[in-house]
Design a protein around this motif. Structure first.
Motif, PDB file in Angstrom:
ATOM      1  N   GLY A 104       0.820   6.813  19.582  1.00 27.15           N
ATOM      2  CA  GLY A 104       2.060   7.240  18.599  1.00 27.15           C
ATOM      3  C   GLY A 104       1.891   7.025  17.361  1.00 27.15           C
ATOM      4  O   GLY A 104       2.829   6.891  16.524  1.00 27.15           O
ATOM      5  N   LEU A 105       0.474   7.179  16.711  1.00 24.37           N
ATOM      6  CA  LEU A 105       0.458   7.167  15.307  1.00 24.37           C
ATOM      7  C   LEU A 105       1.323   8.369  14.607  1.00 24.37           C
ATOM      8  O   LEU A 105       0.778   9.353  14.790  1.00 24.37           O
ATOM      9  N   PHE A 106       2.136   8.079  13.716  1.00 25.63           N
ATOM     10  CA  PHE A 106       2.891   9.222  12.945  1.00 25.63           C
ATOM     11  C   PHE A 106       2.264   9.771  11.647  1.00 25.63           C
ATOM     12  O   PHE A 106       2.163  10.783  11.654  1.00 25.63           O
ATOM     13  N   ASP A 107       1.694   8.817  10.766  1.00 25.40           N
ATOM     14  CA  ASP A 107       1.197   9.207   9.663  1.00 25.40           C
ATOM     15  C   ASP A 107       0.069   7.953   9.099  1.00 25.40           C
ATOM     16  O   ASP A 107      -0.327   7.195   9.646  1.00 25.40           O
ATOM     17  N   TYR A 108      -0.396   8.305   7.945  1.00 23.17           N
ATOM     18  CA  TYR A 108      -1.498   7.465   7.227  1.00 23.17           C
ATOM     19  C   TYR A 108      -1.233   7.462   5.853  1.00 23.17           C
ATOM     20  O   TYR A 108      -0.876   8.483   5.202  1.00 23.17           O
ATOM     21  N   GLU A 109      -1.053   6.178   5.480  1.00 20.08           N
ATOM     22  CA  GLU A 109      -0.885   5.910   3.902  1.00 20.08           C
ATOM     23  C   GLU A 109      -2.047   5.227   3.474  1.00 20.08           C
ATOM     24  O   GLU A 109      -2.565   4.353   4.013  1.00 20.08           O
ATOM     25  N   SER A 110      -2.396   5.638   1.958  1.00 23.60           N
ATOM     26  CA  SER A 110      -3.924   5.000   1.582  1.00 23.60           C
ATOM     27  C   SER A 110      -3.674   4.847   0.185  1.00 23.60           C
ATOM     28  O   SER A 110      -3.089   5.480  -0.619  1.00 23.60           O
ATOM     29  N   HIS A 111      -4.796   3.721  -0.273  1.00 20.66           N
ATOM     30  CA  HIS A 111      -4.869   3.734  -1.715  1.00 20.66           C
ATOM     31  C   HIS A 111      -5.951   3.275  -2.207  1.00 20.66           C
ATOM     32  O   HIS A 111      -6.863   2.708  -1.182  1.00 20.66           O
ATOM     33  N   LEU A 112      -6.562   3.526  -3.300  1.00 22.38           N
ATOM     34  CA  LEU A 112      -7.713   3.031  -3.796  1.00 22.38           C
ATOM     35  C   LEU A 112      -7.263   1.500  -4.248  1.00 22.38           C
ATOM     36  O   LEU A 112      -6.261   1.457  -4.677  1.00 22.38           O
ATOM     37  N   ALA A 113      -8.062   0.589  -4.044  1.00 21.22           N
ATOM     38  CA  ALA A 113      -8.189  -0.886  -4.333  1.00 21.22           C
ATOM     39  C   ALA A 113      -9.178  -1.154  -5.399  1.00 21.22           C
ATOM     40  O   ALA A 113     -10.357  -1.097  -5.033  1.00 21.22           O
ATOM     41  N   ARG A 114      -8.818  -1.893  -6.373  1.00 21.94           N
ATOM     42  CA  ARG A 114      -9.833  -2.101  -7.502  1.00 21.94           C
ATOM     43  C   ARG A 114      -9.596  -3.635  -7.605  1.00 21.94           C
ATOM     44  O   ARG A 114      -8.304  -4.163  -8.053  1.00 21.94           O
ATOM     45  N   TYR A 115     -10.757  -4.541  -7.463  1.00 21.90           N
ATOM     46  CA  TYR A 115     -10.424  -5.923  -7.753  1.00 21.90           C
ATOM     47  C   TYR A 115     -11.497  -6.225  -8.909  1.00 21.90           C
ATOM     48  O   TYR A 115     -12.792  -6.006  -8.850  1.00 21.90           O
ATOM     49  N   GLN A 116     -10.941  -6.744 -10.037  1.00 21.59           N
ATOM     50  CA  GLN A 116     -11.658  -7.204 -11.149  1.00 21.59           C
ATOM     51  C   GLN A 116     -12.536  -8.336 -10.769  1.00 21.59           C
ATOM     52  O   GLN A 116     -12.229  -9.262  -9.903  1.00 21.59           O
ATOM     53  N   PRO A 117     -13.438  -8.715 -11.543  1.00 25.78           N
ATOM     54  CA  PRO A 117     -14.251  -9.922 -11.369  1.00 25.78           C
ATOM     55  C   PRO A 117     -13.214 -11.302 -11.286  1.00 25.78           C
ATOM     56  O   PRO A 117     -12.416 -11.343 -12.230  1.00 25.78           O
ATOM     57  N   GLY A 118     -13.074 -12.058 -10.471  1.00 22.71           N
ATOM     58  CA  GLY A 118     -12.099 -13.186 -10.312  1.00 22.71           C
ATOM     59  C   GLY A 118     -11.074 -12.829  -9.189  1.00 22.71           C
ATOM     60  O   GLY A 118     -10.367 -13.652  -9.223  1.00 22.71           O
ATOM     61  N   SER A 119     -10.819 -11.811  -8.873  1.00 26.29           N
ATOM     62  CA  SER A 119      -9.741 -11.206  -8.140  1.00 26.29           C
ATOM     63  C   SER A 119      -9.822 -11.580  -6.761  1.00 26.29           C
ATOM     64  O   SER A 119     -10.959 -11.670  -6.219  1.00 26.29           O
ATOM     65  N   ARG A 120      -8.896 -11.823  -6.085  1.00 20.87           N
ATOM     66  CA  ARG A 120      -8.697 -11.994  -4.496  1.00 20.87           C
ATOM     67  C   ARG A 120      -7.453 -11.536  -3.962  1.00 20.87           C
ATOM     68  O   ARG A 120      -6.601 -11.065  -4.698  1.00 20.87           O
ATOM     69  N   TYR A 121      -7.303 -11.808  -2.448  1.00 20.50           N
ATOM     70  CA  TYR A 121      -6.184 -11.690  -1.813  1.00 20.50           C
ATOM     71  C   TYR A 121      -6.250 -12.490  -0.716  1.00 20.50           C
ATOM     72  O   TYR A 121      -7.125 -12.682   0.191  1.00 20.50           O
ATOM     73  N   GLN A 122      -5.281 -13.714  -1.106  1.00 19.47           N
ATOM     74  CA  GLN A 122      -5.258 -14.742   0.284  1.00 19.47           C
ATOM     75  C   GLN A 122      -4.835 -14.277   1.463  1.00 19.47           C
ATOM     76  O   GLN A 122      -4.321 -13.081   1.646  1.00 19.47           O
ATOM     77  N   LYS A 123      -4.961 -15.325   2.179  1.00 18.35           N
ATOM     78  CA  LYS A 123      -4.619 -14.998   3.824  1.00 18.35           C
ATOM     79  C   LYS A 123      -3.487 -14.502   3.989  1.00 18.35           C
ATOM     80  O   LYS A 123      -2.400 -14.816   3.365  1.00 18.35           O
ATOM     81  N   HIS A 124      -3.283 -13.049   4.738  1.00 17.11           N
ATOM     82  CA  HIS A 124      -2.069 -12.652   5.120  1.00 17.11           C
ATOM     83  C   HIS A 124      -2.141 -11.971   6.293  1.00 17.11           C
ATOM     84  O   HIS A 124      -3.419 -11.350   6.850  1.00 17.11           O
ATOM     85  N   LEU A 125      -0.959 -11.254   6.829  1.00 15.89           N
ATOM     86  CA  LEU A 125      -1.150 -10.247   7.949  1.00 15.89           C
ATOM     87  C   LEU A 125      -0.550  -8.837   7.289  1.00 15.89           C
ATOM     88  O   LEU A 125       0.437  -8.837   6.507  1.00 15.89           O
ATOM     89  N   ASP A 126      -1.088  -7.877   7.840  1.00 13.61           N
ATOM     90  CA  ASP A 126      -0.549  -6.409   7.177  1.00 13.61           C
ATOM     91  C   ASP A 126       0.757  -6.280   7.995  1.00 13.61           C
ATOM     92  O   ASP A 126       1.600  -5.156   7.178  1.00 13.61           O
ATOM     93  N   ALA A 127       1.064  -6.757   8.990  1.00 10.22           N
ATOM     94  CA  ALA A 127       2.336  -6.377   9.645  1.00 10.22           C
ATOM     95  C   ALA A 127       2.835  -7.435  10.583  1.00 10.22           C
ATOM     96  O   ALA A 127       2.013  -8.339  11.215  1.00 10.22           O
ATOM     97  N   PHE A 128       4.061  -7.539  10.806  1.00  8.21           N
ATOM     98  CA  PHE A 128       4.604  -8.609  11.492  1.00  8.21           C
ATOM     99  C   PHE A 128       5.075  -7.758  12.810  1.00  8.21           C
ATOM    100  O   PHE A 128       6.043  -6.868  12.789  1.00  8.21           O
TER     101      PHE A 128
END
Length: 214
Positions: A104-128
């Motif tokens: 039942g997938l309805f649509d798709y959203e998307s972005h480019l992601a740019r990590y500069q040197p030293g960047s990160r993304y800590q532990k997380h869930l994309d959905a609850f």
């Protein structure tokens, strides 16, 4: 049929089977080199004004918190031919997964992601569970000649906090996983890191609320 369409059709059943069996899949060399180079060059050429700091949370809870994540994003727009290239092919995958798994997938959203040197993304869930329309998360890496020492790995964790996968962001690799099932993080990147991130979503609109938002 172009090379990216061929790749999706070749891997559609493998992706579906992996989602049923373990909830995620890592596909090295999924994105053909020519397509990856085209998208990499495009992302590299975007002016600074096309990027903004990514936030955390949705709607009223949406904030920018660089302690949690410090990447920059550029949302894809189908009006741009190169951005439409990726969106159109993910639409092909959406239709395939709905046919195989009745998701039942309805649509798709998307972005480019740019990590500069030293960047990160800590532990997380994309959905609850029960609180988001995001069903499947996708990440596709664009940088050529990425080495282990460059960092920026995606780490996917299991239910007991164990490491299931530590994925080096090498060009062309596609990762697909259930959005509400896997805590994950992006480790510190030691060089500029570019990727395509997206989510296949359910339609959770009601009489009072439109979701996905327009």
């Amino acid at each position: 049929m172009n090379a990216l369409q061929t790749a999706i059709l070749e891997h559609q059943h493998e992706i579906a089977d992996a989602l049923v069996e373990r909830g995620y899949i890592v596909l090295p060399n999924f994105l053909p080199q020519a397509s990856a180079e085209l998208l990499y060059n495009y992302a590299s050429s975007l002016p600074q004004g096309e990027w903004h700091l990514a936030g955390v949370g949705r709607e009223q809870q949406h904030t920018v918190n660089t302690h949690v994540r410090s990447d920059e994003i550029h949302w894809l727009n189908p009006a741009h031919p190169l951005e439409a290239l990726w969106l159109e092919h993910m639409e092909l995958l959406r239709v395939s997964l709905n046919q195989s798994l009745f998701m039942g997938l309805f649509d798709y959203e998307s972005h480019l992601a740019r990590y500069q040197p030293g960047s990160r993304y800590q532990k997380h869930l994309d959905a609850f569970k029960g609180r988001s329309n995001r069903v499947l998360s996708t990440v596709c890496y664009l940088n050529p000649e990425w080495h282990d020492s460059d960092g920026g790995e995606l780490v996917i964790y299991g239910k007991r906090g164990q490491v299931l996968e530590k994925i080096v962001p090498r060009q062309g690799t596609l990762v697909v996983f259930l959005s509400d099932a896997f805590v994950h993080e992006v480790l510190v990147s030691n060089r500029l890191r570019l990727s395509l991130t997206g989510w296949f979503r359910h339609n959770t609109s009601s009489g009072q609320r439109i979701d996905p938002a327009q």
